[in-house]
Design a protein around this motif. Structure first.
Motif, mmCIF file in Angstrom:
data_model
loop_
_atom_site.group_PDB
_atom_site.id
_atom_site.type_symbol
_atom_site.label_atom_id
_atom_site.label_comp_id
_atom_site.label_asym_id
_atom_site.label_seq_id
_atom_site.Cartn_x
_atom_site.Cartn_y
_atom_site.Cartn_z
ATOM 1 N N GLY A 1 16.292 -42.331 -5.695
ATOM 2 C CA GLY A 1 15.784 -43.282 -6.681
ATOM 3 C C GLY A 1 14.270 -43.245 -6.755
ATOM 4 N N VAL A 2 13.618 -43.158 -5.589
ATOM 5 C CA VAL A 2 12.156 -43.040 -5.564
ATOM 6 C C VAL A 2 11.723 -41.695 -6.126
ATOM 7 N N VAL A 3 12.419 -40.627 -5.758
ATOM 8 C CA VAL A 3 12.067 -39.295 -6.266
ATOM 9 C C VAL A 3 12.182 -39.257 -7.788
ATOM 10 N N ASN A 4 13.228 -39.846 -8.341
ATOM 11 C CA ASN A 4 13.388 -39.879 -9.798
ATOM 12 C C ASN A 4 12.210 -40.583 -10.466
ATOM 13 N N CYS A 5 11.776 -41.683 -9.868
ATOM 14 C CA CYS A 5 10.653 -42.430 -10.446
ATOM 15 C C CYS A 5 9.330 -41.682 -10.270
ATOM 16 N N LEU A 6 9.171 -41.006 -9.145
ATOM 17 C CA LEU A 6 7.970 -40.189 -8.951
ATOM 18 C C LEU A 6 7.908 -39.070 -9.981
ATOM 19 N N ALA A 7 9.033 -38.420 -10.203
ATOM 20 C CA ALA A 7 9.061 -37.329 -11.186
ATOM 21 C C ALA A 7 8.715 -37.829 -12.585
ATOM 22 N N ALA A 8 8.990 -39.105 -12.837
ATOM 23 C CA ALA A 8 8.686 -39.689 -14.138
ATOM 24 C C ALA A 8 7.222 -40.071 -14.284
ATOM 25 N N VAL A 9 6.611 -40.549 -13.193
ATOM 26 C CA VAL A 9 5.281 -41.141 -13.297
ATOM 27 C C VAL A 9 4.153 -40.189 -12.910
ATOM 28 N N VAL A 10 4.412 -39.235 -12.007
ATOM 29 C CA VAL A 10 3.343 -38.378 -11.487
ATOM 30 C C VAL A 10 2.690 -37.495 -12.555
ATOM 31 N N PRO A 11 3.441 -36.851 -13.451
ATOM 32 C CA PRO A 11 2.774 -35.972 -14.422
ATOM 33 C C PRO A 11 1.686 -36.667 -15.238
ATOM 34 N N GLY A 12 1.928 -37.904 -15.654
ATOM 35 C CA GLY A 12 0.918 -38.629 -16.427
ATOM 36 C C GLY A 12 -0.319 -38.935 -15.608
ATOM 37 N N PHE A 13 -0.116 -39.299 -14.335
ATOM 38 C CA PHE A 13 -1.255 -39.573 -13.463
ATOM 39 C C PHE A 13 -2.065 -38.305 -13.192
ATOM 40 N N ILE A 14 -1.372 -37.190 -12.986
ATOM 41 C CA ILE A 14 -2.078 -35.926 -12.754
ATOM 42 C C ILE A 14 -2.874 -35.527 -13.989
ATOM 43 N N SER A 15 -2.259 -35.679 -15.152
ATOM 44 C CA SER A 15 -2.950 -35.336 -16.399
ATOM 45 C C SER A 15 -4.206 -36.177 -16.589
ATOM 46 N N ALA A 16 -4.117 -37.470 -16.251
ATOM 47 C CA ALA A 16 -5.264 -38.372 -16.399
ATOM 48 C C ALA A 16 -6.242 -38.248 -15.242
ATOM 49 N N ARG A 17 -5.785 -37.596 -14.155
ATOM 50 C CA ARG A 17 -6.576 -37.477 -12.920
ATOM 51 C C ARG A 17 -6.965 -38.858 -12.370
ATOM 52 N N LYS A 18 -6.038 -39.763 -12.493
ATOM 53 C CA LYS A 18 -6.186 -41.082 -11.886
ATOM 54 C C LYS A 18 -4.825 -41.762 -11.893
ATOM 55 N N GLY A 19 -4.718 -42.808 -11.094
ATOM 56 C CA GLY A 19 -3.464 -43.538 -10.987
ATOM 57 C C GLY A 19 -3.276 -44.013 -9.560
ATOM 58 N N HIS A 20 -2.201 -44.739 -9.341
ATOM 59 C CA HIS A 20 -1.967 -45.375 -8.037
ATOM 60 C C HIS A 20 -0.458 -45.505 -7.859
ATOM 61 N N ILE A 21 0.048 -44.994 -6.748
ATOM 62 C CA ILE A 21 1.471 -45.051 -6.437
ATOM 63 C C ILE A 21 1.667 -45.710 -5.087
ATOM 64 N N ALA A 22 2.582 -46.677 -5.011
ATOM 65 C CA ALA A 22 2.941 -47.316 -3.745
ATOM 66 C C ALA A 22 4.447 -47.181 -3.557
ATOM 67 N N VAL A 23 4.840 -46.486 -2.509
ATOM 68 C CA VAL A 23 6.252 -46.282 -2.188
ATOM 69 C C VAL A 23 6.662 -47.281 -1.115
ATOM 70 N N VAL A 24 7.663 -48.082 -1.410
ATOM 71 C CA VAL A 24 8.109 -49.095 -0.454
ATOM 72 C C VAL A 24 9.187 -48.507 0.453
ATOM 73 N N SER A 25 8.872 -48.433 1.736
ATOM 74 C CA SER A 25 9.793 -47.937 2.748
ATOM 75 C C SER A 25 10.159 -49.106 3.661
ATOM 76 N N SER A 26 10.089 -48.906 4.969
ATOM 77 C CA SER A 26 10.441 -49.973 5.916
ATOM 78 C C SER A 26 10.022 -49.545 7.317
ATOM 79 N N VAL A 27 9.767 -50.520 8.181
ATOM 80 C CA VAL A 27 9.514 -50.199 9.590
ATOM 81 C C VAL A 27 10.750 -49.590 10.237
ATOM 82 N N ALA A 28 11.923 -49.739 9.596
ATOM 83 C CA ALA A 28 13.145 -49.115 10.112
ATOM 84 C C ALA A 28 13.053 -47.596 10.073
ATOM 85 N N GLY A 29 12.093 -47.072 9.318
ATOM 86 C CA GLY A 29 11.911 -45.634 9.252
ATOM 87 C C GLY A 29 11.134 -45.052 10.411
ATOM 88 N N TYR A 30 10.595 -45.906 11.287
ATOM 89 C CA TYR A 30 9.813 -45.419 12.421
ATOM 90 C C TYR A 30 10.685 -44.758 13.488
#
Length: 249
Positions: free
Chosen positions: A111-140
């Protein structure tokens, strides 16, 4: 059209909703996504001209791309993507099956990968943007009954750190968000004590403050994150014993 615009997935409840409300109070326009069109419509009605509903199932790659295109066209800009959609299914060894793993991989990771694939190209083209991926301390590190959930969050931790190297080159700010226990509909199901449990409003405040910082990782409550990181730095012979004692598993 000039207001800063954030896209928040998982915006119908929990941390996503609390963050959306906090950011709207600070003047942000929120493009909110969740599976429930009804919940999204209610939020749009409650926050006119501040919250704009974009119902989405993040497991649908094509729909994610269409949603981001609509946001950029209708809102006029997109400054920040907070990818917070996710779910949890406990894994009990006595009832081990593949379904929880497949479900959580599709929602939490892909689900995160799908959203990244949607949003990253526009940010790269603009050479700016901000992405925050919500994970969890359970991933430690491994925790009882979290074999599927923790596995997806560990993957998010690794993936987000890896992507930061590349996104830095294009001026795109990348952050990883690792919450501890926050009172949400998901944590309400937990049948065990939750140390340092936070209310959603307090978590949203810490989250928003972290977004304004230059830190790669945003954690809250920080004491709990530090404890888990220290535990995972120990030899496994000590780690397993301490976690068993703390969880009763």
């Amino acid at each position: 059209m000039s207001a800063r615009c954030v896209w928040i997935t998982g915006a119908s409840s929990g941390i996503g909703l609390a963050l959306a409300e906090r950011m709207m109070r600070d003047g942000w326009t929120v493009a909110g996504s969740a599976r429930s069109a009804e919940a999204m419509a209610e939020l749009e009605k409650r926050h006119p001209e501040k919250f704009f509903a974009y119902p989405l199932d993040v497991t649908d790659e094509a729909a994610a791309k269409e949603t981001v295109a609509r946001i950029r066209e209708e809102r006029g800009r997109l400054d920040l993507a907070v990818l917070a959609a996710g779910t949890h299914l406990p894994v009990e060894i006595e009832e081990l099956e593949t379904k929880p793993f497949r479900t959580l991989l599709e929602v939490n990771l892909m689900g995160v990968v799908n959203c990244l694939a949607a949003v990253v190209p526009g940010f790269i083209s603009a050479r700016k943007g901000h992405i925050a991926v919500v994970s969890s301390v359970a991933g430690y590190g491994g925790l009882p009954t979290a074999a599927a959930y923790g596995g997806t969050k560990a993957a998010l931790n690794n993936m987000t750190a890896a992507l930061k190297f590349d996104l830095d080159r294009y001026g795109v700010k990348t952050q990883l968000v690792c919450p501890g226990f926050v009172r949400t509909p998901l944590t309400d199901r937990n049948p065990f004590p939750m140390p340092f449990l936070m209310e959603p409003e307090d978590a949203a405040e810490a989250f928003y403050k972290g977004l304004q910082s230059d830190r790669f990782e945003i954690t809250f409550p920080r004491r709990f994150a530090i404890i888990l990181k220290l535990l995972n730095a120990l030899p496994y012979s000590l780690y397993f014993g301490l976690v068993k004692r703390g969880t009763g598993k």
